[in-house]
Design an enzyme around this catalytic site. Structure first.
Site, mmCIF file in Angstrom:
data_model
loop_
_atom_site.group_PDB
_atom_site.id
_atom_site.type_symbol
_atom_site.label_atom_id
_atom_site.label_comp_id
_atom_site.label_asym_id
_atom_site.label_seq_id
_atom_site.Cartn_x
_atom_site.Cartn_y
_atom_site.Cartn_z
ATOM 1 N N SER A 144 -12.626 9.190 7.517
ATOM 2 C CA SER A 144 -11.765 9.055 8.614
ATOM 3 C C SER A 144 -10.790 8.229 8.137
ATOM 4 C CB SER A 144 -12.628 8.268 9.702
ATOM 5 O OG SER A 144 -11.763 7.825 10.576
ATOM 6 N N TYR A 157 -18.344 3.113 14.530
ATOM 7 C CA TYR A 157 -17.673 4.099 13.772
ATOM 8 C C TYR A 157 -17.151 3.818 12.518
ATOM 9 C CZ TYR A 157 -14.699 8.284 13.387
ATOM 10 O OH TYR A 157 -14.050 9.522 13.142
HETATM 11 P P1 NAP Z 1 -16.083 16.931 17.860
HETATM 12 O O1 NAP Z 1 -15.081 17.872 18.645
HETATM 13 O O2 NAP Z 1 -16.434 15.825 19.021
HETATM 14 O O3 NAP Z 1 -17.199 17.476 17.033
HETATM 15 C C1 NAP Z 1 -18.344 16.837 16.746
HETATM 16 C C2 NAP Z 1 -19.251 17.492 16.355
HETATM 17 O O4 NAP Z 1 -20.558 16.963 15.924
HETATM 18 C C3 NAP Z 1 -19.771 18.566 17.438
HETATM 19 O O5 NAP Z 1 -20.106 19.976 16.874
HETATM 20 C C4 NAP Z 1 -21.036 18.002 17.929
HETATM 21 O O6 NAP Z 1 -22.022 18.690 18.570
HETATM 22 C C5 NAP Z 1 -21.643 17.468 16.724
HETATM 23 N N1 NAP Z 1 -22.574 16.384 16.928
HETATM 24 C C6 NAP Z 1 -22.491 15.199 17.440
HETATM 25 N N2 NAP Z 1 -23.578 14.552 17.571
HETATM 26 C C7 NAP Z 1 -24.611 15.292 17.069
HETATM 27 C C8 NAP Z 1 -25.934 15.435 17.001
HETATM 28 N N3 NAP Z 1 -26.776 14.343 17.440
HETATM 29 N N4 NAP Z 1 -26.758 16.351 16.551
HETATM 30 C C9 NAP Z 1 -25.851 17.288 16.142
HETATM 31 N N5 NAP Z 1 -24.470 17.563 16.181
HETATM 32 C C10 NAP Z 1 -24.031 16.722 16.701
HETATM 33 O O7 NAP Z 1 -15.255 15.919 17.021
HETATM 34 P P2 NAP Z 1 -14.290 16.312 15.630
HETATM 35 O O8 NAP Z 1 -13.162 15.599 15.769
HETATM 36 O O9 NAP Z 1 -14.237 17.861 15.279
HETATM 37 O O10 NAP Z 1 -14.878 15.533 14.528
HETATM 38 C C11 NAP Z 1 -15.634 16.199 13.415
HETATM 39 C C12 NAP Z 1 -15.880 15.088 12.601
HETATM 40 O O11 NAP Z 1 -14.506 14.652 11.974
HETATM 41 C C13 NAP Z 1 -16.710 13.789 12.900
HETATM 42 O O12 NAP Z 1 -17.329 13.233 11.701
HETATM 43 C C14 NAP Z 1 -15.219 12.936 13.262
HETATM 44 O O13 NAP Z 1 -15.776 11.646 13.068
HETATM 45 C C15 NAP Z 1 -14.613 13.178 12.181
HETATM 46 N N6 NAP Z 1 -13.030 12.976 12.249
HETATM 47 C C16 NAP Z 1 -12.260 13.508 13.538
HETATM 48 C C17 NAP Z 1 -11.205 12.902 13.506
HETATM 49 C C18 NAP Z 1 -10.212 13.325 14.823
HETATM 50 O O14 NAP Z 1 -9.038 13.065 14.706
HETATM 51 N N7 NAP Z 1 -10.549 14.504 15.405
HETATM 52 C C19 NAP Z 1 -10.648 12.089 12.825
HETATM 53 C C20 NAP Z 1 -11.361 11.711 11.799
HETATM 54 C C21 NAP Z 1 -12.670 11.872 11.329
HETATM 55 P P3 NAP Z 1 -21.605 18.742 20.366
HETATM 56 O O15 NAP Z 1 -20.692 19.691 20.588
HETATM 57 O O16 NAP Z 1 -23.023 19.567 20.614
HETATM 58 O O17 NAP Z 1 -21.600 17.422 20.644
#
Ligand code: NAP
Length: 252
Positions: A144, A157
């Site tokens: 991140s 986080y």
């Molecule tokens: P998201 O849409 O909220 O997706 C998160 C994913 O993780 C979903 O598939 C969620 O499943 C899964 N997850 C969370 N808790 C879980 C658990 N206990 N067991 C199994 N699966 C679980 O967010 P995203 O933005 O795509 O994030 C993906 C990654 O990128 C994360 O590590 C996040 O920190 C990182 N990231 C995101 C951004 C951004 O700007 N979006 C920036 C930097 C880093 P459910 O749908 O079932 O909850």
């Protein structure tokens, strides 16, 4: 040159691929020819349909990554389904927002468990399998901007994602000798569920956009090139890096 990035016949495990960045990266890896194992707690119906359209195979393993109890079982099921495993993308992650002074043990532990503890033990199970089978492989952790910066109101986080950057280097140092590449991608600000609160907050939204030289939020497909590169032979001599894909955010 394109064969260097060809993933035909490879098997990629992607956590949290029912939505958001995980879905985007699963589709990118499938587009490059890999069969995909989707690991998460929600049925990844849409991702399975989109992968099928790309002409490769997929398999879903439903499990709660809040606990690392089942990590060896996940790797064993993936290997039994497709005969091998080659690529692991540790994408699943959560965020909890609260003042540091009010932060609760639950807000701390839940984030650290998914974002760091399970990421480590799943990587360990994956690496053990590769070493036992005398095979090489690729681990790609999702970091991140808060691997590099402090953030605000997201202490667990920031702690977890800063640790992901350090752990990526530590594991690369130990596992490069086995032909396992361990690298990370640090997404900037991407429009997903994870950032829904920020996108909806007009003030924060415009502050964020003002700092991004590319002048837009990232879309999941913006990670395609980075994830395919780090999963492919093109990155065989790349170890321990955290590659920002951020529209220039960190350059400001
Ligand atoms: P998201 O849409 O909220 O997706 C998160 C994913 O993780 C979903 O598939 C969620 O499943 C899964 N997850 C969370 N808790 C879980 C658990 N206990 N067991 C199994 N699966 C679980 O967010 P995203 O933005 O795509 O994030 C993906 C990654 O990128 C994360 O590590 C996040 O920190 C990182 N990231 C995101 C951004 C951004 O700007 N979006 C920036 C930097 C880093 P459910 O749908 O079932 O909850």
């Amino acid at each position: 040159m394109s064969s260097m990035f060809d993933l035909s016949g490879k098997v990629a495990l992607v956590t949290g691929a029912n939505t958001g960045l995980g879905q985007g990266m699963a589709l990118a890896l499938a587009g490059a020819g890999a069969n995909i194992v989707l690991i998460g707690r929600s049925e990844p119906t849409e991702t399975l349909i989109e992968i099928a359209k790309l002409g490769v195979k997929s398999h879903s393993i439903l499990t709660d990554l809040g606990s690392a109890d089942n990590v060896a079982g996940i790797v064993a099921e993936a290997a039994a389904t497709f005969g091998s495993v080659d690529i692991l993308v540790n994408n699943a992650g959560i965020i909890k927002r609260n003042e540091a002074i009010e932060f609760t043990p639950e807000e701390w532990d839940s984030v650290m468990n998914v974002n760091l503890r399970t990421l480590f033990f799943l990587s360990q199970a994956f690496a053990r399998h590769l070493v036992d089978e005398k095979k090489t492989g690729k681990i790609i952790n999702i970091a991140s901007m808060l691997t590099f910066q402090g953030g605000i109101r997201v202490p667990s986080y920031t702690a977890s994602k800063s640790a992901v950057g350090g752990l990526t280097k530590a594991l690369a140092n130990e596992w490069a000798q086995h032909g396992i590449n361990v690298n990370a991608i640090a997404p900037g600000y991407f429009a997903t569920n994870n950032t829904a609160a920020l996108q909806a907050d007009e003030k924060r939204n415009s502050e964020i956009l003002r700092r991004i030289p590319s002048e837009r939020w990232g879309e999941p497909s913006d990670l395609s090139g980075a994830v395919v590169f780090l999963a492919s032979a093109g990155s065989d001599y790349v170890q321990g890096i955290t590659l920002p894909v951020d529209g220039g955010w960190l350059s400001r």
